[in-house]
Structure formats: structure tokens, C-alpha cells
Scaffold this motif. Structure first.
Motif, PDB file in Angstrom:
ATOM      1  N   PHE A 155       0.835  -1.199   0.000  1.00 52.81           N
ATOM      2  CA  PHE A 155       0.000   0.000   0.000  1.00 52.81           C
ATOM      3  C   PHE A 155       0.875   1.256   0.000  1.00 52.81           C
ATOM      4  O   PHE A 155       0.600   2.221  -0.724  1.00 52.81           O
ATOM      5  N   ALA A 156       1.950   1.227   0.782  1.00 49.35           N
ATOM      6  CA  ALA A 156       2.861   2.382   0.848  1.00 49.35           C
ATOM      7  C   ALA A 156       3.459   2.690  -0.525  1.00 49.35           C
ATOM      8  O   ALA A 156       3.562   3.855  -0.928  1.00 49.35           O
ATOM      9  N   GLU A 157       3.831   1.659  -1.262  1.00 56.27           N
ATOM     10  CA  GLU A 157       4.389   1.861  -2.611  1.00 56.27           C
ATOM     11  C   GLU A 157       3.330   2.433  -3.551  1.00 56.27           C
ATOM     12  O   GLU A 157       3.631   3.290  -4.395  1.00 56.27           O
ATOM     13  N   GLN A 158       2.090   1.985  -3.398  1.00 54.46           N
ATOM     14  CA  GLN A 158       1.010   2.502  -4.248  1.00 54.46           C
ATOM     15  C   GLN A 158       0.771   3.989  -3.982  1.00 54.46           C
ATOM     16  O   GLN A 158       0.542   4.768  -4.914  1.00 54.46           O
ATOM     17  N   VAL A 159       0.843   4.385  -2.713  1.00 54.62           N
ATOM     18  CA  VAL A 159       0.671   5.807  -2.368  1.00 54.62           C
ATOM     19  C   VAL A 159       1.814   6.626  -2.952  1.00 54.62           C
ATOM     20  O   VAL A 159       1.605   7.718  -3.497  1.00 54.62           O
ATOM     21  N   ALA A 160       3.023   6.086  -2.858  1.00 53.91           N
ATOM     22  CA  ALA A 160       4.194   6.796  -3.413  1.00 53.91           C
ATOM     23  C   ALA A 160       4.042   6.995  -4.919  1.00 53.91           C
ATOM     24  O   ALA A 160       4.311   8.088  -5.451  1.00 53.91           O
ATOM     25  N   GLN A 161       3.608   5.959  -5.632  1.00 56.79           N
ATOM     26  CA  GLN A 161       3.393   6.066  -7.088  1.00 56.79           C
ATOM     27  C   GLN A 161       2.283   7.069  -7.405  1.00 56.79           C
ATOM     28  O   GLN A 161       2.387   7.851  -8.354  1.00 56.79           O
ATOM     29  N   PHE A 162       1.218   7.029  -6.617  1.00 60.44           N
ATOM     30  CA  PHE A 162       0.079   7.936  -6.787  1.00 60.44           C
ATOM     31  C   PHE A 162       0.554   9.389  -6.625  1.00 60.44           C
ATOM     32  O   PHE A 162       0.232  10.259  -7.450  1.00 60.44           O
ATOM     33  N   ALA A 163       1.351   9.641  -5.579  1.00 58.59           N
ATOM     34  CA  ALA A 163       1.848  10.994  -5.313  1.00 58.59           C
ATOM     35  C   ALA A 163       2.764  11.463  -6.437  1.00 58.59           C
ATOM     36  O   ALA A 163       2.699  12.626  -6.870  1.00 58.59           O
ATOM     37  N   THR A 164       3.601  10.559  -6.956  1.00 60.03           N
ATOM     38  CA  THR A 164       4.518  10.918  -8.051  1.00 60.03           C
ATOM     39  C   THR A 164       3.746  11.195  -9.339  1.00 60.03           C
ATOM     40  O   THR A 164       3.999  12.189 -10.030  1.00 60.03           O
ATOM     41  N   ARG A 165       2.795  10.327  -9.633  1.00 62.22           N
ATOM     42  CA  ARG A 165       2.027  10.442 -10.879  1.00 62.22           C
ATOM     43  C   ARG A 165       1.314  11.785 -10.986  1.00 62.22           C
ATOM     44  O   ARG A 165       1.282  12.406 -12.052  1.00 62.22           O
ATOM     45  N   TYR A 166       0.739  12.233  -9.866  1.00 62.05           N
ATOM     46  CA  TYR A 166      -0.060  13.467  -9.907  1.00 62.05           C
ATOM     47  C   TYR A 166       0.682  14.661  -9.300  1.00 62.05           C
ATOM     48  O   TYR A 166       0.104  15.720  -9.112  1.00 62.05           O
ATOM     49  N   GLN A 167       1.966  14.458  -8.973  1.00 66.49           N
ATOM     50  CA  GLN A 167       2.808  15.530  -8.417  1.00 66.49           C
ATOM     51  C   GLN A 167       2.247  16.115  -7.128  1.00 66.49           C
ATOM     52  O   GLN A 167       2.212  17.334  -6.943  1.00 66.49           O
ATOM     53  N   PHE A 168       1.791  15.210  -6.242  1.00 65.30           N
ATOM     54  CA  PHE A 168       1.368  15.638  -4.911  1.00 65.30           C
ATOM     55  C   PHE A 168       2.608  15.647  -4.010  1.00 65.30           C
ATOM     56  O   PHE A 168       2.798  14.771  -3.174  1.00 65.30           O
ATOM     57  N   ASN A 169       3.458  16.655  -4.210  1.00 59.96           N
ATOM     58  CA  ASN A 169       4.688  16.731  -3.420  1.00 59.96           C
ATOM     59  C   ASN A 169       4.326  17.027  -1.968  1.00 59.96           C
ATOM     60  O   ASN A 169       3.696  18.026  -1.680  1.00 59.96           O
ATOM     61  N   GLY A 170       4.728  16.145  -1.087  1.00 58.92           N
ATOM     62  CA  GLY A 170       4.368  16.330   0.320  1.00 58.92           C
ATOM     63  C   GLY A 170       3.370  15.299   0.797  1.00 58.92           C
ATOM     64  O   GLY A 170       2.961  15.312   1.956  1.00 58.92           O
ATOM     65  N   LEU A 171       2.959  14.382  -0.082  1.00 56.87           N
ATOM     66  CA  LEU A 171       2.078  13.265   0.310  1.00 56.87           C
ATOM     67  C   LEU A 171       2.899  11.981   0.308  1.00 56.87           C
ATOM     68  O   LEU A 171       3.600  11.692  -0.667  1.00 56.87           O
ATOM     69  N   SER A 172       2.827  11.211   1.401  1.00 59.98           N
ATOM     70  CA  SER A 172       3.569   9.946   1.427  1.00 59.98           C
ATOM     71  C   SER A 172       3.008   9.000   2.471  1.00 59.98           C
ATOM     72  O   SER A 172       2.194   9.385   3.316  1.00 59.98           O
ATOM     73  N   ALA A 173       3.447   7.756   2.375  1.00 55.68           N
ATOM     74  CA  ALA A 173       3.117   6.732   3.371  1.00 55.68           C
ATOM     75  C   ALA A 173       4.426   6.323   4.021  1.00 55.68           C
ATOM     76  O   ALA A 173       5.346   5.879   3.336  1.00 55.68           O
ATOM     77  N   GLU A 174       4.515   6.495   5.324  1.00 54.13           N
ATOM     78  CA  GLU A 174       5.737   6.174   6.059  1.00 54.13           C
ATOM     79  C   GLU A 174       5.393   5.228   7.206  1.00 54.13           C
ATOM     80  O   GLU A 174       4.278   5.256   7.717  1.00 54.13           O
ATOM     81  N   LEU A 175       6.373   4.430   7.600  1.00 55.33           N
ATOM     82  CA  LEU A 175       6.175   3.476   8.690  1.00 55.33           C
ATOM     83  C   LEU A 175       7.159   3.740   9.818  1.00 55.33           C
ATOM     84  O   LEU A 175       8.308   4.101   9.570  1.00 55.33           O
ATOM     85  N   GLY A 176       6.675   3.556  11.047  1.00 51.46           N
ATOM     86  CA  GLY A 176       7.542   3.687  12.205  1.00 51.46           C
ATOM     87  C   GLY A 176       7.036   4.719  13.187  1.00 51.46           C
ATOM     88  O   GLY A 176       5.924   5.245  13.068  1.00 51.46           O
TER      89      GLY A 176
END
Length: 365
Positions: A182-203
């Protein structure tokens, strides 16, 4: 008479223009005069263009990122609908179908196993969820899903019960059909639409800040205000654990409501009111990851979020193409819920009252 007409036209135009200016002044005053402590970032957009931005709190800037709590559900619902558009999902198909494949043999006994019935506990299959639960029910919080091996909380589809766990399961479905985390999908989604500042992080928040220094430390109010003890894990991400800056979430929201992130049919599905819900605001209904209100003829799509250390609110008014995003890194003490959400309520009322005034003044005589 001619002069009167021109004055009327001018005042109508002025009321349309001045509504945003008035909203800005009133929101600023509400935050400044709030008896509750506030730390966070607020952005107001019209036609996708920022009209007003406010940051308040130690170290908070325009670039500050926040754990967005339940606003994460709108991203998860969007990813589900994109998978639907890609032909990977059927929202009326069962949860078990996607997570485990179709069961072998007769599952009639399982289908009757609901909390509060006299069905034998032996009928529970510890490795499957209730066979009737569909993706549509998970999206609308009407599934009644409980942990594996437990009876369903109620008959699927029969009532609304807000479920973070249900959205965690949607994240698992996305992992199955898209064959990546899911985290990788969010990262791809953010890159595709240039949502700089959106991410999925763990910890833990401290561990994430080592990688993402712009993440604001979440503060929890109890007897004192202290850093929240929050850890973001895989289960939390789809339901409430995603991270965004206010401008990044606002950019997502603008593209979402502009019809740029999914088909028109899927957007219609997302913004359809399927079920009534009990909430602090009256007459609320729920679509897919979005709350819907149509009081006084003003269409409003919204969501709020609360997590230890973070609170959030988003509002969208399609008739005016107006958006508000509010991300906070201070969660107020839940022993007084009215107080916790008082500023959210106040800001919502400010926007609604100004937009309703604009509607009235723009009515042709």
C-alpha cells in the motif's frame, strides 16, 4: 430605474467576490480568538488557487507535513476506485474473494454467523471473514466486519458503524490486486499526480522525522501537552496513517473534485449518499471516504480526522469550487468532544453562512 438595475448587478458581483475575502477574515479571527490551543496549517482554495493560508504553532510552516488521520480514507477510496476503473475490482464482490480466493465447499453455516445470534461458535471459520461482506460495504462503513475468527458485529449492509479496520482491509485488497505494498502505491500515486508532500511512512514519529524532517511532531493534550506516542504501521496507513502537507492534500482534493483522478462514473459512486450517519454535524450521510451534507441546498463534501497527536478537517463546496484543508499537530483531550471539534464546527459554520449569503444575494429578482 436603469440606475437601480446597475446597482443590483454590481452588488451581486461584489457579493460573489467578497465572500472569500470575508471567509478569510472570519477564519483568521476564529483561530486567533479560539479558547483552545491550536497548532497547524490551514489553506482555503477557490478554483484550486490558494486564497488564504495560515500556519500557527512552533516550527509550523507551509511545508510542514502532518499525519492526516482519517483524511487518509479519501486517498484509499480513490485508489480503490482507480482499481475499479482499471477493471481489477468489482465493488459488489466479497472481501474474502480478493483476500483468500473463493472458498471451497459449503459456506452456508458461515453466512449465518452474526454477533448476537445463536449460531454455534464452531461455524466460524478462523481464516475467513463473514462471507457476505462486500467492498461497497467496507467503503461505506456498513460491513460490521470484526477480526478474523470473530462473529460479524451485525448483518453486513444493515447499518452504519465507522470502521478503521474496514479501511485497513481495503488496503489489503489493493495490495492483492495491484501486487505491491500500500505504501508503494501511495508513493506512485503521489509521483504520478505531483502531490509533493504526500507519502506513506512506517515507524515512530521520531524515526519518520529522521527521513522526513518537515513532519510536525504530534502533540497530545491530557493533563499537560506532550508528544504523542504514535507509531504508524501497515494497518493504520489506509485508515488514518498517511502523511501530507496542507498544500499537497489541497492539490489532491482539487484534482479529485475536478474529475481528474477517476472516471465520471466512479466519482458519482464516491459522492453518492448511501447511508445516514450519526455525527457532530446534523443530517450527515456517507459515500466512499466522504461525508455528504445537502442542508439548505448547499452541497458539502467533507471529512474529519482524529489520531493521537493529530487532527484534521477537509471541506469541499462544488457549487463554489471552494476547498478548505486543515491539518493540525495537536489533538485535544477527548474527555470533552464538543470542545475538541469546536473550532472545526466554527470554521465550517463561517464558510457555510457566507456561501448561503452569496447564494441568496445572487438570486435573480
Amino acid at each position: 430605474m436603469q440606475g437601480d438595475k446597475s446597482i443590483a448587478v454590481e452588488s451581486q458581483t461584489a457579493s460573489s467576490v467578497s465572500k472569500v475575502a470575508e471567509i478569510k477574515i472570519l477564519i483568521q479571527a476564529a483561530i486567533k480568538d479560539s479558547p483552545q490551543p491550536f497548532s497547524g496549517s490551514v489553506i482555503l482554495l477557490e478554483q484550486g488557487k490558494p486564497q488564504f493560508e495560515l500556519q500557527k504553532g512552533e516550527g509550523i510552516s507551509q511545508d510542514s507535513r502532518f499525519v492526516m488521520a482519517s483524511l487518509s480514507k479519501q486517498i484509499t477510496a480513490t485508489l480503490i476506485l482507480q482499481a475499479l476503473d482499471a477493471g481489477k475490482l468489482d465493488l459488489n464482490q466479497t472481501l474474502n474473494h480478493y483476500l483468500f480466493g473463493d472458498a471451497k465447499g459449503d459456506n452456508e453455516a458461515l453466512k449465518g454467523t452474526v454477533a448476537g445470534t445463536n449460531s454455534s461458535a464452531n461455524a466460524l471459520n478462523p481464516s475467513r471473514y463473514d462471507e457476505r461482506i462486500t467492498l461497497h460495504q467496507l467503503l461505506t462503513h456498513t460491513s460490521g466486519v470484526d477480526k478474523l475468527g470473530k462473529a460479524n458485529r451485525f448483518e453486513p449492509g444493515s447499518q452504519f458503524e465507522y470502521s478503521n479496520f474496514g479501511y485497513s482491509l481495503l488496503g489489503q485488497v489493493l495490495e492483492k490486486v495491484n501486487h505491491q505494498s500500500f505504501a508503494e502505491q501511495v508513493a506512485q500515486f503521489a509521483t504520478r499526480y505531483q502531490f509533493n508532500g504526500l507519502s506513506a511512512e512506517l515507524g515512530s514519529i521520531e524515526a519518520i522525522r529522521a527521513k522526513v524532517p518537515s513532519l510536525a511532531i504530534g502533540l497530545q493534550e491530557s493533563e499537560v501537552i506532550a508528544p504523542a506516542d504514535l507509531v504508524l504501521d501497515e494497518a493504520l496507513l489506509p485508515a488514518g496513517g498517511l502523511i501530507a502537507s496542507a498544500p499537497a492534500y489541497a492539490a489532491f482534493q482539487y484534482l479529485l473534485h475536478s474529475g481528474k483522478l477517476m472516471s465520471a462514473e466512479s466519482y458519482q459512486r464516491m459522492t453518492t449518499a448511501y447511508t445516514e450517519i450519526q455525527f457532530l454535524w446534523p443530517n450527515m450521510r456517507y459515500g466512499y471516504g466522504v461525508r455528504i451534507n445537502k442542508d439548505d441546498g448547499l452541497v458539502e463534501y467533507s471529512h474529519t480526522g482524529y489520531l493521537s497527536g493529530y487532527m484534521s478537517m477537509t471541506l469541499h463546496y462544488p457549487e463554489f469550487n471552494l476547498d478548505l484543508v486543515m491539518l493540525e499537530n495537536l489533538s485535544l483531550n477527548l474527555n470533552d468532544r464538543t470542545r475538541v471539534f469546536e473550532l472545526h464546527n466554527q470554521i465550517r459554520q463561517i464558510i457555510r453562512s457566507q456561501l448561503l449569503l452569496a447564494k441568496v444575494s445572487n438570486v435573480k429578482p
